[in-house]
Enzyme design. Structure first.
Site, PDB file in Angstrom:
ATOM      1  N   GLU A  78       0.842  -1.195   0.000  1.00 18.81           N
ATOM      2  CA  GLU A  78       0.000   0.000   0.000  1.00 18.81           C
ATOM      3  C   GLU A  78       0.874   1.240   0.000  1.00 18.81           C
ATOM      4  O   GLU A  78       1.951   1.251   0.617  1.00 18.81           O
ATOM      5  CB  GLU A  78      -0.915  -0.001   1.234  1.00 18.81           C
ATOM      6  CG  GLU A  78      -1.895  -1.168   1.243  1.00 18.81           C
ATOM      7  CD  GLU A  78      -2.781  -1.189   2.483  1.00 18.81           C
ATOM      8  OE1 GLU A  78      -2.617  -0.300   3.339  1.00 18.81           O
ATOM      9  OE2 GLU A  78      -3.635  -2.091   2.587  1.00 18.81           O
ATOM     10  N   HIS A 100      -7.968   0.942   2.103  1.00 15.29           N
ATOM     11  CA  HIS A 100      -7.772   0.590   3.514  1.00 15.29           C
ATOM     12  C   HIS A 100      -8.568   1.526   4.437  1.00 15.29           C
ATOM     13  O   HIS A 100      -8.035   2.117   5.374  1.00 15.29           O
ATOM     14  CB  HIS A 100      -6.289   0.636   3.878  1.00 15.29           C
ATOM     15  CG  HIS A 100      -5.951  -0.219   5.058  1.00 15.29           C
ATOM     16  ND1 HIS A 100      -4.753  -0.883   5.185  1.00 15.29           N
ATOM     17  CD2 HIS A 100      -6.656  -0.529   6.185  1.00 15.29           C
ATOM     18  CE1 HIS A 100      -4.724  -1.550   6.333  1.00 15.29           C
ATOM     19  NE2 HIS A 100      -5.874  -1.347   6.952  1.00 15.29           N
TER      20      HIS A 100
END
Length: 412
Positions: A272, A295
């Site tokens: 990420e 997320h």
């Protein structure tokens, strides 16, 4: 609101650092308690930046992106506690934090409702194929069609990981008329009419929607892979709001492209970006009926406030009372303050004879012990001592020299 001051140490010398845009609730909490040196940074820091930043920090607050490695802990000579303002603690080297006597706290329950609600929302979006219809409408295509669009009522939700989030989701799903089945490596008491399944294969082959709520462990890496994706019901839906490593995304993309799975919602990824605006890629981009989010499963205003309050309270109670309830490293003790005493905290390696040596040293200096509490784990022991007012600086120095001592701290 923080409690009345009971400590005797100068609060202006306590340095608190919050990273990753932790809720202002935490900053206000410690300011209200008299801690003026509270610094907040919006983003995460690299290991090198952290090593420079934590040298004089006593309390450190992080979220999921900051990695607390052995090198960082080695540099944090004054660090007393780390607050993970999120559900997990896998971003912290817990073994090394334990060895150094650094308490590590988190908020395992504070955002469960936010995640559970989003799973329900994603389930509705996917089973109605709203993702595809939304994309078509944005492209100027009118696609009013009931084909492949279903209600949740009467469908089977398969929950992998029946913990804090999974069990709450179970109740919400039943309220919508769904049948709930679950699989967990530990025996769990079902809520409502939920039924457990003995194997992962049994669960995925009977569920219309499969949702993951498991921790990131060696045993959960690629838990969903090409080997078991073939057992999913044709047209089934997969939702992962747990951890990025638990699904093989290449295998998932292949299953979606081949039409075996009918949709997916993914909120967590193996890699990420460090900050908002950074480029992000995944093999799932551009696929039909796939909902991708950055997320944000627990990212609601309510959840962030709850997390800010929960973790701040734990850090505060450790700093001012020595209470370690909820710690993943220092053994859990929770004690009320005693009037007319000094309180000393002693963290040591868990070896025989330490408590005896502590008592011997205090006895030599004619210091009366009014209360003593000890708890150990496999690595360290934690002693809270309430002694009378005869405490001397010399006695504290002697306690620091007790064999196997890791840390000694006087609260008041």
């Amino acid at each position: 609101m923080a409690e009345k001051k009971i400590t005797s140490y100068p609060k202006e010398k306590i340095n608190i650092l919050f990273l990753e845009n932790i809720s202002d609730v935490a900053v206000k909490f410690f300011n209200a308690a008299g801690y003026a040196t509270v610094k907040k940074i919006n983003g995460a820091l690299s290991e090198e930046e952290l090593i420079a930043a934590v040298k004089n920090v006593h309390l450190l607050g992080i979220r999921s992106k900051t990695q607390i490695t052995k090198k960082v802990l080695d540099a944090a000579e004054k660090l007393q506690a780390i607050g993970c303002f999120c559900i997990g603690t896998n971003q912290v080297d817990l073994k090394e934090a334990t060895n150094k006597g650094v308490a590590v706290f988190n908020a395992p329950y504070s955002n469960t409702r936010s995640v559970a609600e989003l799973v329900i929302g994603a389930s509705i979006m996917l089973i109605r194929r709203i993702v595809d219809k939304n994309r078509a409408a944005h492209e100027g295509i009118w696609n009013k069609d009931a084909s492949g669009s279903y209600e949740l009522r009467g469908k089977t939700l398969g929950i992998i990981g029946y913990g804090n989030i999974g069990s709450q989701l179970s109740v919400l799903a039943e309220g919508l008329g769904m049948k709930v089945i679950f699989y967990d490596v530990e025996t769990k008491l079902p809520l409502g009419n939920a039924e457990d399944r003995k194997t992962l294969k049994e669960l995925v082959s009977h569920a219309d929607i499969v949702t993951l709520h498991v921790p990131e462990l060696a045993s959960t890496k690629n838990l969903i892979n090409k080997g078991n994706l073939k057992y999913f019901k044709k047209g089934g839906i997969l939702i992962n709001y747990a951890r990025g490593e638990v699904v093989d995304l290449d295998a998932l993309a292949k299953s979606l492209k081949e039409g075996h799975l009918g949709g997916a919602a993914i909120d967590v990824f193996p890699w990420e970006p460090e900050k908002n605006g950074d480029k992000f890629t995944t093999p799932l981009q551009g696929l039909s009926n796939v909902l991708l989010t950055p997320h944000i499963g627990g990212s609601t205003q309510e959840a962030q406030q709850n997390i800010g309050e929960d973790v701040s309270n734990k850090l505060f109670n450790y700093l001012e009372k020595g209470a370690t309830y909820g710690s993943h490293t220092v053994p859990a003790l929770s004690l009320p303050p005693q009037e007319g005493t000094h309180r000393i905290l002693h963290i040591h390696n868990n070896v025989p004879g330490v408590l005896s040596e502590i008592n011997t040293q205090l006895s030599k200096h004619k210091i009366n012990i009014l209360g003593q509490y000890l708890k150990t784990n496999e690595a360290i022991g934690y002693v809270v001592l309430d002694v009378d007012k005869g405490l001397s600086k010399n006695a504290v120095e002697l306690l620091r020299k007790v064999k196997a001592t890791i840390k000694v701290r006087v609260l008041y």
